[in-house]
Design a protein around this motif. Structure first.
Motif, short mmCIF file in Angstrom:
data_model
loop_
_atom_site.label_atom_id
_atom_site.label_comp_id
_atom_site.label_asym_id
_atom_site.label_seq_id
_atom_site.Cartn_x
_atom_site.Cartn_y
_atom_site.Cartn_z
N TYR A 149 39.56 18.67 -7.90
CA TYR A 149 40.44 19.24 -8.90
C TYR A 149 41.07 18.14 -9.74
N LYS A 150 41.45 17.04 -9.09
CA LYS A 150 42.04 15.93 -9.82
C LYS A 150 41.03 15.31 -10.77
N LYS A 151 39.77 15.30 -10.38
CA LYS A 151 38.73 14.80 -11.28
C LYS A 151 38.61 15.67 -12.52
N VAL A 152 38.73 16.98 -12.32
CA VAL A 152 38.68 17.89 -13.46
C VAL A 152 39.83 17.62 -14.42
N MET A 153 41.02 17.41 -13.87
CA MET A 153 42.18 17.12 -14.72
C MET A 153 42.01 15.79 -15.44
N ASN A 154 41.42 14.80 -14.76
CA ASN A 154 41.18 13.51 -15.40
C ASN A 154 40.16 13.65 -16.54
N ILE A 155 39.15 14.48 -16.32
CA ILE A 155 38.17 14.72 -17.39
C ILE A 155 38.84 15.40 -18.58
N TYR A 156 39.68 16.38 -18.28
CA TYR A 156 40.41 17.08 -19.34
C TYR A 156 41.30 16.11 -20.11
N LYS A 157 41.95 15.21 -19.39
CA LYS A 157 42.81 14.22 -20.04
C LYS A 157 41.99 13.29 -20.91
N THR A 158 40.84 12.84 -20.41
CA THR A 158 39.99 11.93 -21.18
C THR A 158 39.43 12.60 -22.43
N VAL A 159 38.98 13.84 -22.29
CA VAL A 159 38.43 14.56 -23.44
C VAL A 159 39.52 14.82 -24.48
N SER A 160 40.72 15.17 -24.02
CA SER A 160 41.83 15.39 -24.95
C SER A 160 42.18 14.11 -25.70
N LYS A 161 42.10 12.98 -25.00
CA LYS A 161 42.37 11.69 -25.64
C LYS A 161 41.33 11.40 -26.72
N TRP A 162 40.04 11.61 -26.40
CA TRP A 162 38.99 11.40 -27.38
C TRP A 162 39.16 12.34 -28.57
N MET A 163 39.52 13.60 -28.31
CA MET A 163 39.71 14.56 -29.38
C MET A 163 40.82 14.09 -30.32
N PHE A 164 41.90 13.61 -29.76
CA PHE A 164 43.03 13.12 -30.57
C PHE A 164 42.59 11.94 -31.43
N ILE A 165 41.88 10.98 -30.82
CA ILE A 165 41.43 9.81 -31.57
C ILE A 165 40.46 10.20 -32.69
N ALA A 166 39.58 11.15 -32.41
CA ALA A 166 38.62 11.59 -33.42
C ALA A 166 39.33 12.20 -34.62
N TYR A 167 40.36 13.01 -34.38
CA TYR A 167 41.11 13.60 -35.49
C TYR A 167 41.84 12.53 -36.29
N ILE A 168 42.40 11.53 -35.61
CA ILE A 168 43.11 10.46 -36.31
C ILE A 168 42.15 9.66 -37.18
N ILE A 169 40.98 9.33 -36.64
CA ILE A 169 39.99 8.59 -37.43
C ILE A 169 39.51 9.43 -38.61
N ALA A 170 39.28 10.71 -38.37
CA ALA A 170 38.84 11.60 -39.46
C ALA A 170 39.88 11.65 -40.57
N PHE A 171 41.15 11.70 -40.19
CA PHE A 171 42.23 11.70 -41.19
C PHE A 171 42.25 10.39 -41.97
N SER A 172 42.16 9.27 -41.26
CA SER A 172 42.25 7.96 -41.91
C SER A 172 41.07 7.73 -42.85
N VAL A 173 39.87 8.06 -42.41
CA VAL A 173 38.69 7.83 -43.24
C VAL A 173 38.69 8.75 -44.45
N THR A 174 39.19 9.97 -44.29
CA THR A 174 39.26 10.89 -45.43
C THR A 174 40.25 10.38 -46.48
N VAL A 175 41.36 9.81 -46.02
CA VAL A 175 42.31 9.22 -46.97
C VAL A 175 41.66 8.04 -47.70
N ALA A 176 40.93 7.20 -46.96
CA ALA A 176 40.23 6.09 -47.59
C ALA A 176 39.17 6.59 -48.58
N GLU A 177 38.53 7.69 -48.26
CA GLU A 177 37.54 8.29 -49.15
C GLU A 177 38.17 8.69 -50.48
N ILE A 178 39.37 9.23 -50.41
CA ILE A 178 40.06 9.63 -51.65
C ILE A 178 40.43 8.41 -52.48
#
Length: 336
Positions: A149-178
């Motif tokens: 169960y703890k492994k599942v929570m760690n996976i969820y935490k890791t995926v949530s972290k990647w999701m957050f980073i991906a949105y931040i990069i998408a925001f930054s690159v889109t601003v640079a695109e403009i």
């Protein structure tokens, strides 16, 4: 096509890029301000615990079988009922919890209408930890949970972290695109560089959207049925997912039009470099002007004529050709 045509060609992808950026911003603003009804309707998942029950509709055997499916063998059905009983008796427990990108919000439900009362402080790389949010850190059940169960929570935490980073990069690159898009008005090289930023923006926006969709869909499909037996319901936020996938659609359309602007819509004048002359200057022939004649051409009035038999009245001879031809003569008058 001149500069005006170039500006018109850049206008479409520029607007699409701004639209994609607005959608990404809406995703980031979800669950950040309790006083905004618009932002309160932007969430990835809502957990409704208004009708939570420690008894549930499952028998003890069914509960234990469900726990065993998830690899939880050291927790009994009675332990689950005890924890849910504590949550049921907890007066600080809200009726629902909404999960966003930066945090969560909670609130009450009255007459089937949700009212957000409080939102957590925005935090980078946020993930929803029910034990911490519901005050179960010191509960015995958390210590009894197996490593799976703890492994599942760690996976969820890791995926949530990647999701957050991906949105931040998408925001930054889109601003640079403009920003880089301004240079695309001047030349095709500017469009080429902007297209590279558009490609990165599309890739990260798509990756973030896929991650969030898959992550919360799995949670709803795997835990929704089990928790529903105890009065806990899970629902996905349609507005949030609509915003993130609209960002993907706008980003893809912008990428296509930026690529098109690299191949077409040049900002140079179509009259430049004609006849190897100065750009923008075109020589026009005016009537009644002298022009050089090429080799073998005969001036006007001295063309070769075909001899016909002379009239009987005159008996004169007409010359077959004119031998006084000049190879580079000028025509006296040029008639239109």
């Amino acid at each position: 096509m001149g500069k005006a045509g170039r500006v018109a060609c850049i206008f479409t992808p520029y607007v699409l890029t701004i639209a994609s950026l607005i959608c990404i911003i809406m995703v980031g603003l979800g669950c950040t301000k309790s006083s905004s009804d618009t932002l309160n309707n932007l969430y990835f998942m809502r957990i409704n615990v208004q009708n939570i029950s420690s008894e549930g509709s499952h028998t003890v055997t069914e509960v234990e079988n469900i726990l065993e499916q998830y690899g939880i063998t050291s927790v009994t059905a009675q332990d689950v009922s005890d924890v849910l009983g504590k949550l049921q008796d907890d007066s600080t427990l809200a009726d629902f919890y909404q999960i966003g990108l930066w945090g969560y919000c909670d609130g009450d439900i009255n007459n089937n209408k949700t009212n957000v009362t409080e939102c957590s402080k925005p935090k980078s790389e946020f993930y929803f930890n029910p034990f911490a949010v519901w005050g179960l850190d010191s509960s015995d059940i958390e210590g009894e949970l197996p490593s799976d169960y703890k492994k599942v929570m760690n996976i969820y935490k890791t995926v949530s972290k990647w999701m957050f980073i991906a949105y931040i990069i998408a925001f930054s690159v889109t601003v640079a695109e403009i920003v880089v898009g301004f240079f695309a008005i001047c030349s095709r090289w500017g469009s080429c560089v902007t297209t590279l930023f558009a490609l990165l923006a599309f890739l990260f926006t798509t990756a973030a959207s896929i991650t969030s969709t898959v992550l919360f869909s799995i949670f709803k499909s795997s835990l929704g049925t089990t928790l529903k037996a105890y009065g806990i319901s899970l629902s996905l936020g349609k507005n949030m997912f609509a915003a993130t996938w609209l960002a993907v659609a706008f980003s893809l359309a912008a990428l296509i039009f930026w690529t098109f602007s690299v191949c077409c819509c040049s900002g140079r004048s179509p009259y430049g470099h004609r006849n190897n002359g100065p750009r923008g200057i075109t020589a026009e022939k005016a009537p009644y002007t002298y022009e050089p004649l090429g080799a073998g051409q005969v001036p006007y009035g001295q063309q070769q004529h075909t001899s016909y038999p002379p009239p009987a009245a005159h008996g004169g001879d007409y010359p077959m050709t004119n031998t006084n031809q000049r190879s580079n003569a000028y025509e006296p008058f040029r008639h239109s």
